[in-house]
Design a protein around this motif. Structure first.
Motif, mmCIF file in Angstrom:
data_model
loop_
_atom_site.group_PDB
_atom_site.id
_atom_site.type_symbol
_atom_site.label_atom_id
_atom_site.label_comp_id
_atom_site.label_asym_id
_atom_site.label_seq_id
_atom_site.Cartn_x
_atom_site.Cartn_y
_atom_site.Cartn_z
ATOM 1 N N THR A 145 46.601 7.144 32.854
ATOM 2 C CA THR A 145 45.395 6.382 33.513
ATOM 3 C C THR A 145 43.591 6.750 32.196
ATOM 4 O O THR A 145 43.291 5.731 32.128
ATOM 5 C CB THR A 145 44.517 8.079 34.314
ATOM 6 N N ARG B 128 44.528 3.304 29.998
ATOM 7 C CA ARG B 128 43.396 2.902 31.088
ATOM 8 C C ARG B 128 42.867 2.147 31.325
ATOM 9 O O ARG B 128 41.776 1.005 30.731
ATOM 10 C CB ARG B 128 44.358 3.281 32.764
ATOM 11 N N GLU C 176 39.655 -6.361 34.610
ATOM 12 C CA GLU C 176 39.745 -5.065 35.797
ATOM 13 C C GLU C 176 40.333 -6.139 36.868
ATOM 14 O O GLU C 176 41.414 -5.246 37.494
ATOM 15 C CB GLU C 176 37.985 -4.619 35.829
ATOM 16 N N ASP D 121 44.062 -4.321 37.780
ATOM 17 C CA ASP D 121 43.726 -4.392 39.646
ATOM 18 C C ASP D 121 44.418 -4.591 40.454
ATOM 19 O O ASP D 121 45.666 -3.706 40.846
ATOM 20 C CB ASP D 121 42.445 -3.486 39.931
ATOM 21 N N ALA E 107 48.536 -3.639 40.004
ATOM 22 C CA ALA E 107 48.763 -1.779 40.456
ATOM 23 C C ALA E 107 48.907 -1.910 41.859
ATOM 24 O O ALA E 107 49.484 -1.144 42.210
ATOM 25 C CB ALA E 107 47.032 -0.831 40.114
ATOM 26 N N ILE E 108 47.543 -2.324 42.610
ATOM 27 C CA ILE E 108 48.234 -2.518 43.428
ATOM 28 C C ILE E 108 49.409 -3.483 43.988
ATOM 29 O O ILE E 108 49.746 -3.130 45.203
ATOM 30 C CB ILE E 108 46.733 -4.128 44.664
ATOM 31 N N GLY F 217 46.012 4.549 45.757
ATOM 32 C CA GLY F 217 44.742 3.511 44.122
ATOM 33 C C GLY F 217 43.555 2.944 44.178
ATOM 34 O O GLY F 217 42.903 2.417 43.457
ATOM 35 N N HIS G 275 41.616 5.532 43.025
ATOM 36 C CA HIS G 275 41.835 5.480 41.491
ATOM 37 C C HIS G 275 40.890 4.449 40.608
ATOM 38 O O HIS G 275 40.770 4.119 39.560
ATOM 39 C CB HIS G 275 43.044 4.925 41.456
ATOM 40 N N GLY G 276 41.549 2.890 41.413
ATOM 41 C CA GLY G 276 40.504 2.183 40.718
ATOM 42 C C GLY G 276 39.318 1.380 40.880
ATOM 43 O O GLY G 276 38.539 0.598 40.339
ATOM 44 N N GLY H 3 38.271 2.674 37.516
ATOM 45 C CA GLY H 3 38.778 1.956 36.830
ATOM 46 C C GLY H 3 36.935 0.839 36.527
ATOM 47 O O GLY H 3 36.651 0.744 34.610
ATOM 48 N N THR I 270 36.088 10.024 43.802
ATOM 49 C CA THR I 270 35.798 8.590 43.363
ATOM 50 C C THR I 270 33.866 8.444 43.202
ATOM 51 O O THR I 270 33.143 8.108 42.513
ATOM 52 C CB THR I 270 36.799 7.259 44.090
#
Length: 380
Positions: free
Chosen positions: A67, A70, A89, A93, A96-97, A238, A241-242, A245, A313
């Motif tokens: 991560t 990333r 991004e 993303d 990842a989704i 996620g 997590h996104g 990012g 977050t």
């Protein structure tokens, strides 16, 4: 963070005739400068997306043990160009989704977006059509509207909000047309033909983040495939997590803006300028540490078994946003109007960052954070 973090790791692309921003004209048409900026951003985005696809610029999935790498990639792209970072991004993303919700795998040459903004008013609706789904309505804040080939979009259904994958045909062409570069057939599960998906002229007259190309997009009978169940998009780990990012992109933008002050401070001593630069150095080092800690925590608990992802977050985004806002203020106070008026690259970076950090929901997010920390069991 090393001293080099306060200087541009990669120089911005040279300014050309179309780099200056420009609003739509009185008829809602795109100006020549705006179109040139959008197209230049799209070319840089396509180049980075290709590097990611081929592995020349690897971007590990969040929680995979990489991560920090990333976030570092997103930061580096943002230092170079925030509008490009916004598109990159969204692309990573989306990948990842798709991996997390077991959606269709992205194909070579594809550029994905995530269009999930839900401002007040009518939005996008998905209805069943035979054995598939059809999207109709208007989606707002669709970054990369002319350059992405596919998108993950949120839409209302009879059962609630749901995420869908669709070929959206970059450059505003009808899905499945030859102009949709990189589009593939529906062998992977992404419907190919049917309907139209077009940016609405005049709906992105922005100066800051103009290159991100984020107008409203009108969907008419666009075929789509569900990705995950109802509510799965926001319920998955996620999603949190996104959000970090995005904060990494903000941070990269702040580093770029701070580069102007570093250059000025290096020319000679000035107590006020040095004080501002010292404060900026503290802020950026603190933000780098917060992002690094968040990356380690995500890798240690990718499925959020501890239940702390949302609080993390909210904290990270709030802190990085505050750092960016203070960097913008201090750099402006230390360097005056000169760089904003005569350094096109700095002016673009500052304008872009001021808009991009408004993705943070300010006091709404702070209020949510306060309630979660003070009353951790409430509302569950």
């Amino acid at each position: 963070m090393s001293d080099s973090a306060l200087s541009l790791s990669t120089p911005l692309a040279p300014e050309g005739p179309g780099r200056a921003g420009g609003e739509a004209d009185g008829n809602g048409s795109e100006t020549t400068d705006t179109r040139a900026l959008r197209e230049a951003t799209a070319r840089r985005f396509a180049a980075v997306a290709e590097q990611i696809t081929t592995g020349r610029r690897p971007v590990p999935l969040p929680g995979s043990g990489g991560t920090a790498q990333r976030l570092s990639v997103l930061q580096a792209v943002a230092e170079e160009d925030l509008a490009v970072a916004r598109l990159v991004e969204g692309h990573v993303d989306a990948l990842a989704i798709l991996a997390e919700l077991r959606g269709p795998a992205a194909g070579s040459g594809e550029r994905w977006a995530v269009w999930a903004a839900e401002p007040p008013g009518a939005g996008l609706r998905a209805v069943r059509e035979g054995d598939g789904w059809r999207l109709d309505g208007t989606k707002k804040y669709c970054s990369g509207a002319h350059s992405c080939t596919h998108a993950l979009v949120t839409a209302d259904t009879d059962d609630g909000k749901r995420l869908f994958a669709a070929e959206i045909a970059g450059a505003g062409n009808a899905p499945g047309t030859a102009e949709s570069a990189g589009a593939v057939g529906d062998a992977r599960g992404v419907p190919r033909a049917g309907g139209t998906c077009r940016p609405v002229p005049g709906t992105w007259p922005a100066v800051g983040m103009a290159g991100s190309d984020s107008p409203d997009v009108e969907f008419r009978g666009v075929r789509a495939v569900p990705v995950g169940e109802v509510g799965a998009y926001v319920a998955r780990p996620g999603f949190q997590h996104g959000g970090i990012g995005v904060a990494a992109c903000w941070y990269g933008g702040a580093v770029a803006v701070a580069g102007t002050l570093r250059t000025a401070a290096a020319r000679g001593a000035d107590p006020h300028r040095d004080a501002h630069f010292g404060a900026v150095d503290v802020l950026l080092n603190a933000a780098a540490a917060v992002l690094g800690e968040a990356a380690a925590e995500i890798d240690a608990d990718p499925a959020d078994a501890s239940g702390g992802a949302r609080v993390r977050t909210l904290r990270v985004r709030a802190f990085v946003e505050s750092v960016c806002a203070e960097v913008l203020a201090r750099v402006g106070r230390a360097t005056g109007a000169g760089p904003l008026c005569h350094d096109a690259r700095h002016a673009r970076a500052a304008a872009d960052l001021a808009v991009y950090i408004r993705q943070h929901h300010a006091e709404r997010d702070l209020a949510e954070l306060g309630s979660l920390v003070a009353r951790p069991g409430a509302g569950r």
